[in-house]
Design a protein around this motif. Structure first.
Motif, PDB file in Angstrom:
ATOM      1  N   LEU A 200       0.853  -1.179   0.000  1.00 54.13           N
ATOM      2  CA  LEU A 200       0.000   0.000   0.000  1.00 54.13           C
ATOM      3  C   LEU A 200       0.887   1.227   0.000  1.00 54.13           C
ATOM      4  O   LEU A 200       1.829   1.318   0.792  1.00 54.13           O
ATOM      5  N   LYS A 201       0.589   2.148  -0.882  1.00 58.72           N
ATOM      6  CA  LYS A 201       1.402   3.356  -0.986  1.00 58.72           C
ATOM      7  C   LYS A 201       0.498   4.588  -1.063  1.00 58.72           C
ATOM      8  O   LYS A 201      -0.711   4.481  -1.307  1.00 58.72           O
ATOM      9  N   CYS A 202       1.108   5.751  -0.861  1.00 64.38           N
ATOM     10  CA  CYS A 202       0.397   7.012  -1.028  1.00 64.38           C
ATOM     11  C   CYS A 202       1.413   8.088  -1.378  1.00 64.38           C
ATOM     12  O   CYS A 202       2.624   7.879  -1.241  1.00 64.38           O
ATOM     13  N   ASP A 203       0.934   9.223  -1.835  1.00 64.80           N
ATOM     14  CA  ASP A 203       1.816  10.375  -2.027  1.00 64.80           C
ATOM     15  C   ASP A 203       2.054  11.027  -0.669  1.00 64.80           C
ATOM     16  O   ASP A 203       1.196  10.991   0.219  1.00 64.80           O
ATOM     17  N   ALA A 204       3.219  11.630  -0.513  1.00 62.21           N
ATOM     18  CA  ALA A 204       3.550  12.270   0.756  1.00 62.21           C
ATOM     19  C   ALA A 204       2.501  13.309   1.147  1.00 62.21           C
ATOM     20  O   ALA A 204       2.173  13.450   2.323  1.00 62.21           O
ATOM     21  N   GLU A 205       1.940  13.998   0.171  1.00 57.62           N
ATOM     22  CA  GLU A 205       0.943  15.035   0.461  1.00 57.62           C
ATOM     23  C   GLU A 205      -0.391  14.460   0.942  1.00 57.62           C
ATOM     24  O   GLU A 205      -1.235  15.183   1.464  1.00 57.62           O
ATOM     25  N   LEU A 242       8.724   4.646   9.813  1.00 55.30           N
ATOM     26  CA  LEU A 242       8.913   3.875   8.582  1.00 55.30           C
ATOM     27  C   LEU A 242      10.210   3.078   8.643  1.00 55.30           C
ATOM     28  O   LEU A 242      10.259   1.905   8.263  1.00 55.30           O
ATOM     29  N   ALA A 243      11.263   3.721   9.118  1.00 55.81           N
ATOM     30  CA  ALA A 243      12.560   3.057   9.209  1.00 55.81           C
ATOM     31  C   ALA A 243      12.522   1.906  10.207  1.00 55.81           C
ATOM     32  O   ALA A 243      13.113   0.846   9.978  1.00 55.81           O
ATOM     33  N   GLU A 244      11.811   2.081  11.320  1.00 52.26           N
ATOM     34  CA  GLU A 244      11.715   1.027  12.333  1.00 52.26           C
ATOM     35  C   GLU A 244      11.084  -0.238  11.774  1.00 52.26           C
ATOM     36  O   GLU A 244      11.386  -1.341  12.220  1.00 52.26           O
ATOM     37  N   ARG A 245      10.184  -0.089  10.807  1.00 50.82           N
ATOM     38  CA  ARG A 245       9.489  -1.236  10.229  1.00 50.82           C
ATOM     39  C   ARG A 245      10.120  -1.696   8.919  1.00 50.82           C
ATOM     40  O   ARG A 245       9.523  -2.431   8.148  1.00 50.82           O
ATOM     41  N   SER A 246      11.334  -1.208   8.644  1.00 47.87           N
ATOM     42  CA  SER A 246      12.092  -1.588   7.446  1.00 47.87           C
ATOM     43  C   SER A 246      11.351  -1.223   6.164  1.00 47.87           C
ATOM     44  O   SER A 246      11.506  -1.877   5.132  1.00 47.87           O
ATOM     45  N   LEU A 247      10.514  -0.196   6.224  1.00 42.53           N
ATOM     46  CA  LEU A 247       9.851   0.312   5.028  1.00 42.53           C
ATOM     47  C   LEU A 247      10.745   1.371   4.388  1.00 42.53           C
ATOM     48  O   LEU A 247      11.603   1.970   5.033  1.00 42.53           O
ATOM     49  N   GLU A 248      10.520   1.583   3.109  1.00 38.96           N
ATOM     50  CA  GLU A 248      11.376   2.504   2.361  1.00 38.96           C
ATOM     51  C   GLU A 248      11.302   3.912   2.935  1.00 38.96           C
ATOM     52  O   GLU A 248      10.215   4.448   3.171  1.00 38.96           O
ATOM     53  N   LEU A 249      12.458   4.510   3.156  1.00 39.67           N
ATOM     54  CA  LEU A 249      12.533   5.853   3.706  1.00 39.67           C
ATOM     55  C   LEU A 249      12.614   6.869   2.572  1.00 39.67           C
ATOM     56  O   LEU A 249      13.465   6.765   1.687  1.00 39.67           O
ATOM     57  N   VAL A 250      11.705   7.843   2.570  1.00 41.13           N
ATOM     58  CA  VAL A 250      11.670   8.845   1.507  1.00 41.13           C
ATOM     59  C   VAL A 250      11.587  10.240   2.123  1.00 41.13           C
ATOM     60  O   VAL A 250      11.360  10.402   3.324  1.00 41.13           O
ATOM     61  N   ASP A 251      11.761  11.238   1.270  1.00 42.10           N
ATOM     62  CA  ASP A 251      11.666  12.628   1.703  1.00 42.10           C
ATOM     63  C   ASP A 251      10.193  13.034   1.733  1.00 42.10           C
ATOM     64  O   ASP A 251       9.562  13.216   0.689  1.00 42.10           O
ATOM     65  N   LEU A 252       9.630  13.166   2.912  1.00 49.78           N
ATOM     66  CA  LEU A 252       8.205  13.461   3.051  1.00 49.78           C
ATOM     67  C   LEU A 252       7.864  14.907   2.703  1.00 49.78           C
ATOM     68  O   LEU A 252       6.690  15.268   2.658  1.00 49.78           O
ATOM     69  N   ASP A 253       8.872  15.733   2.471  1.00 51.19           N
ATOM     70  CA  ASP A 253       8.609  17.126   2.099  1.00 51.19           C
ATOM     71  C   ASP A 253       8.361  17.292   0.604  1.00 51.19           C
ATOM     72  O   ASP A 253       7.856  18.325   0.165  1.00 51.19           O
ATOM     73  N   LYS A 255       6.417  16.871  -2.762  1.00 48.52           N
ATOM     74  CA  LYS A 255       4.972  16.825  -2.975  1.00 48.52           C
ATOM     75  C   LYS A 255       4.471  15.494  -3.499  1.00 48.52           C
ATOM     76  O   LYS A 255       3.495  14.942  -3.006  1.00 48.52           O
ATOM     77  N   TYR A 256       5.114  14.951  -4.534  1.00 42.59           N
ATOM     78  CA  TYR A 256       4.616  13.735  -5.170  1.00 42.59           C
ATOM     79  C   TYR A 256       5.470  12.510  -4.833  1.00 42.59           C
ATOM     80  O   TYR A 256       5.440  11.524  -5.560  1.00 42.59           O
TER      81      TYR A 256
END
Length: 269
Positions: A200-205, A242-253, A255-256
């Motif tokens: 399951l994924k979403c855009d940071a915004e 996210l990092a604690e659960r070994s999920l991909e870490l991305v820049d949440l700032d 927009k897309y």
């Protein structure tokens, strides 16, 4: 990949399973998915708490190359936008026109479309229609708080998820009782190694942060709350989770930027 689910449990609940695989036999593939509002807290060096909910999300099913998904088995939309209710000839005469078209003849004629209203929880019930002669017909109304719409993206089967009558995703999206797709092995070679990955994924915004509580410095107390700083601190905490659960870490700032919130490997049952 292992069968261990990697999920941001406070916001998403995701399970996926399928019937044992048999060559050239369609096996039902099930997904149970629900959403809730999560409450997050920072650590010792980041004394903050806040609520998180999702505005929109996308469910992705990635199927092994040796598996096929028959087009006729795909759920294109869940739930469907309208419920069609057939009326008898006598009912149609009582109501005059149905859907802008005059009715004639006998038997089951005419269709009335009723929009399914959303509720916070999954709900179903029975409603009755009646005419001037007292004749009535029962039909089932099924309501959901959100809608899934299918899109094919390359080799991935995806469903865009949006709230029907709310600002965020809350409650049961799909209960898993009915299959979302069916999968068919094309070969018997390495049958046990064929994998179906679901995430399951979403855009940071689309990550909505609210009710932020942060210990303020004396300067902030004098000058007022700094909302942008609060949101920045909240995003740091989300990234840590996210990092604690070994999920991909991305820049949440950004927009897309796509954020992976859940990543599981479906297992046979």
């Amino acid at each position: 990949m292992t069968n261990t689910a990697r999920i941001l449990e406070e916001v998403v609940s995701l399970e996926a399973w399928h019937s044992p695989l048999v060559v050239n036999v369609d096996s039902p593939f099930h997904v149970a998915l629900s959403f809730s509002e999560g409450r997050f807290q920072g650590g010792k060096d980041n004394n903050i708490s806040f609520k998180v909910a999702l505005k929109r999300a996308t469910l992705v099913v990635f199927v092994d190359d040796n598996l096929k998904v028959p087009n006729k088995t795909k759920v294109r939309e869940y739930p469907t936008r309208n419920i069609e209710v057939s009326r008898t000839n006598r009912e149609s005469e009582a109501f005059g026109e149905t859907n802008g078209s005059k009715t004639s003849g006998g038997g089951e004629i005419g269709l009335t479309k009723l929009n399914a209203k959303a509720t916070q929880e999954e709900n179903s019930g029975t409603q009755q229609t009646s005419n001037m002669s007292g004749e009535h017909k029962e039909f089932e109304r099924v309501t959901r708080a959100m809608r899934m719409t299918h899109h094919k993206v390359g080799t991935q089967e995806t469903w865009k998820i949006e709230p029907i009558d709310a600002n965020t995703l809350q409650g049961m999206c799909h209960d898993g009782d009915d299959a979302l797709i069916k999968i068919t092995p094309k070969t018997a070679l390495r049958l046990s190694d064929m994998a179906i990955r679901v995430f399951l994924k979403c855009d940071a915004e689309d990550i909505e942060v609210s009710d932020i509580e942060l210990d303020k410095s004396l300067l902030e107390k004098l000058s007022g709350a700094n909302l942008q700083r609060r949101k920045k601190q909240a995003k740091i905490v989300i990234a840590q989770k996210l990092a604690e659960r070994s999920l991909e870490l991305v820049d949440l700032d950004k927009k897309y930027q796509e954020v992976i919130l859940a990543d599981v490997l479906a297992v046979p049952e």
